[in-house]
Design a protein around this motif. Structure first.
Motif, PDB file in Angstrom:
ATOM      1  N   SER A  20       0.849  -1.268  -0.076  1.00  0.00           N
ATOM      2  CA  SER A  20       0.071   0.184   0.004  1.00  0.00           C
ATOM      3  C   SER A  20       1.019   1.303   0.006  1.00  0.00           C
ATOM      4  N   VAL A  21       1.996   1.176   0.859  1.00  0.00           N
ATOM      5  CA  VAL A  21       2.805   2.430   0.865  1.00  0.00           C
ATOM      6  C   VAL A  21       3.246   2.464  -0.375  1.00  0.00           C
ATOM      7  N   PHE A  22       3.848   1.398  -1.219  1.00  0.00           N
ATOM      8  CA  PHE A  22       4.535   1.645  -2.519  1.00  0.00           C
ATOM      9  C   PHE A  22       3.541   2.303  -3.505  1.00  0.00           C
ATOM     10  N   LEU A  23       2.156   1.730  -3.489  1.00  0.00           N
ATOM     11  CA  LEU A  23       1.433   2.281  -4.493  1.00  0.00           C
ATOM     12  C   LEU A  23       0.955   3.647  -4.094  1.00  0.00           C
ATOM     13  N   LEU A  24       0.948   4.018  -2.839  1.00  0.00           N
ATOM     14  CA  LEU A  24       0.548   5.333  -2.318  1.00  0.00           C
ATOM     15  C   LEU A  24       1.592   6.343  -3.029  1.00  0.00           C
ATOM     16  N   PHE A  25       2.872   6.153  -2.946  1.00  0.00           N
ATOM     17  CA  PHE A  25       3.963   6.920  -3.501  1.00  0.00           C
ATOM     18  C   PHE A  25       4.396   6.926  -4.849  1.00  0.00           C
ATOM     19  N   MET A  26       3.856   5.600  -5.440  1.00  0.00           N
ATOM     20  CA  MET A  26       4.243   5.544  -6.907  1.00  0.00           C
ATOM     21  C   MET A  26       2.967   5.338  -7.835  1.00  0.00           C
ATOM     22  N   GLY A  27       1.807   4.856  -7.167  1.00  0.00           N
ATOM     23  CA  GLY A  27       0.705   4.492  -7.947  1.00  0.00           C
ATOM     24  C   GLY A  27       0.340   5.711  -8.960  1.00  0.00           C
ATOM     25  N   SER A  28      -0.044   6.803  -8.547  1.00  0.00           N
ATOM     26  CA  SER A  28      -0.286   8.009  -9.237  1.00  0.00           C
ATOM     27  C   SER A  28       0.962   8.449 -10.423  1.00  0.00           C
ATOM     28  N   ASN A  29       2.125   8.454  -9.782  1.00  0.00           N
ATOM     29  CA  ASN A  29       3.324   8.808 -10.698  1.00  0.00           C
ATOM     30  C   ASN A  29       3.114   7.817 -11.952  1.00  0.00           C
ATOM     31  N   LEU A  30       3.216   6.433 -11.588  1.00  0.00           N
ATOM     32  CA  LEU A  30       3.160   5.254 -12.669  1.00  0.00           C
ATOM     33  C   LEU A  30       2.232   5.590 -13.647  1.00  0.00           C
ATOM     34  N   THR A  31       1.020   5.999 -13.175  1.00  0.00           N
ATOM     35  CA  THR A  31      -0.322   6.124 -13.860  1.00  0.00           C
ATOM     36  C   THR A  31      -0.192   7.357 -14.801  1.00  0.00           C
ATOM     37  N   THR A  32       0.315   8.307 -14.375  1.00  0.00           N
ATOM     38  CA  THR A  32       0.639   9.576 -14.971  1.00  0.00           C
ATOM     39  C   THR A  32       1.515   9.239 -16.100  1.00  0.00           C
TER      40      THR A  32
END
Length: 314
Positions: A238-250
């Protein structure tokens, strides 16, 4: 149900880590306050601000001629539109900080609220299995569904309380550091047009909409915790996706429109209020709410199925 929620709430605040996270949040707000105060003292308002804005507009228009991803192009158009509006209405862009601008800047600290809520959410179910206390819960004449619901509601209340702390402490510290409420107008870029919004209402709306982001990240961590019974796994993912999820999606959205179906492209509803631009052009609030509901149902079904059906003795 109320007694179950109260019991879970008391469990959370019996842990030292809860107070550590609260102290860290207040400390982070204090650091941003000191930084903002220093930068504000160094800010010099130029008498030539109109020329500077015109130069920026020209540079942005020139950059639009280049081949750039759609998301960056929309941000550039937003910058041009807002700067042109400032020139037309004689609105100076470089103003001294006030309590409202400080509260607005601290909206980005919602990421830390999400982080702390994830930690609580990831452990609220898994820790029961780790400590062996789950059996004590299940021997009571209460259904597993009610137990899980009470834990989930407690997580949401905790996240909401952290957001309230962020808003209230930011307001009080901003009032102390910058004195007075100053101007209360915000320029937003909505549906291709610049609109003036009341700053107080804009900030309340922004913080409320950001609760959706926190709630969905907490829901995902809650699901992983219930499915795998591992708080460390739930926190890590969850922490990985919190910090990286939006960036990877962008990054994906720069090439593929299907990125709009990602959870992280939809959880931040402030993208429809002028806070920022949608990740994929053409996205609407209705679409994002629908995607959020789809993911919410999936997470909850997985959590409830695994929690209610699995043998705790295994």
């Amino acid at each position: 149900m109320f007694n179950l929620i109260r019991n879970e709430w008391m469990k959370i605040f019996k842990r030292v880590g809860t107070y550590v996270m609260l102290g860290l949040l207040v400390a982070i707000i204090g650091i941003t306050g000191a930084t903002s105060k220093y930068l504000d003292s160094q800010t010099k308002v130029s008498d030539e601000w109109k020329k500077e804005v015109q130069t920026q507009i020209a540079a942005d228009k020139e950059s639009l001629k280049e081949n750039m991803p759609g998301y960056i192009k929309e941000e550039t158009k937003k910058s041009i539109a807002i700067n042109e509006y400032r020139l037309e209405n004689d609105l100076e862009p470089y103003q001294k900080a006030n309590v409202w601008s400080y509260v607005q800047d601290n909206a980005y600290l919602v990421m830390f609220v999400g982080l702390f809520t994830i930690i609580v959410s990831a452990g609220i179910v898994a820790s029961e299995f780790t400590w062996g206390t789950i059996k004590l819960l299940l021997i009571r004449p209460i259904s597993r569904s009610k137990i899980l619901i009470s834990k989930y509601i407690t997580v949401l209340l905790y996240g909401l309380s952290q957001l309230v702390v962020l808003f209230v402490v930011s307001f009080l510290l901003g009032l102390i550091l910058f004195g007075g409420i100053g101007e209360s107008a915000h320029l937003a870029y909505v549906d291709g047009a610049v609109v003036e919004q009341n700053m107080v209402w804009y900030l309340i709306k922004t913080y409320l909409l950001k609760t959706i982001d926190v709630a969905m990240m907490a829901t995902m961590a809650f699901m992983i915790s219930a499915v795998f019974r591992s708080s460390s796994l739930a926190i890590g993912i969850s922490v990985f996706l919190l910090f990286m999820g939006s960036n990877l999606t962008t990054l994906i959205a720069m090439k593929f429109d299907w990125a709009k179906f990602s959870l992280f492209a939809n959880t931040d509803l402030t993208q429809y209020t002028g806070f920022q631009q949608p990740v994929v052009k053409g996205m609407t609030m209705g679409f994002s709410i629908t995607m959020i509901l789809v993911y919410f149902v999936i997470f909850q079904v997985l959590a409830f199925v695994f929690f209610t059906k699995r043998d705790v003795a295994s």
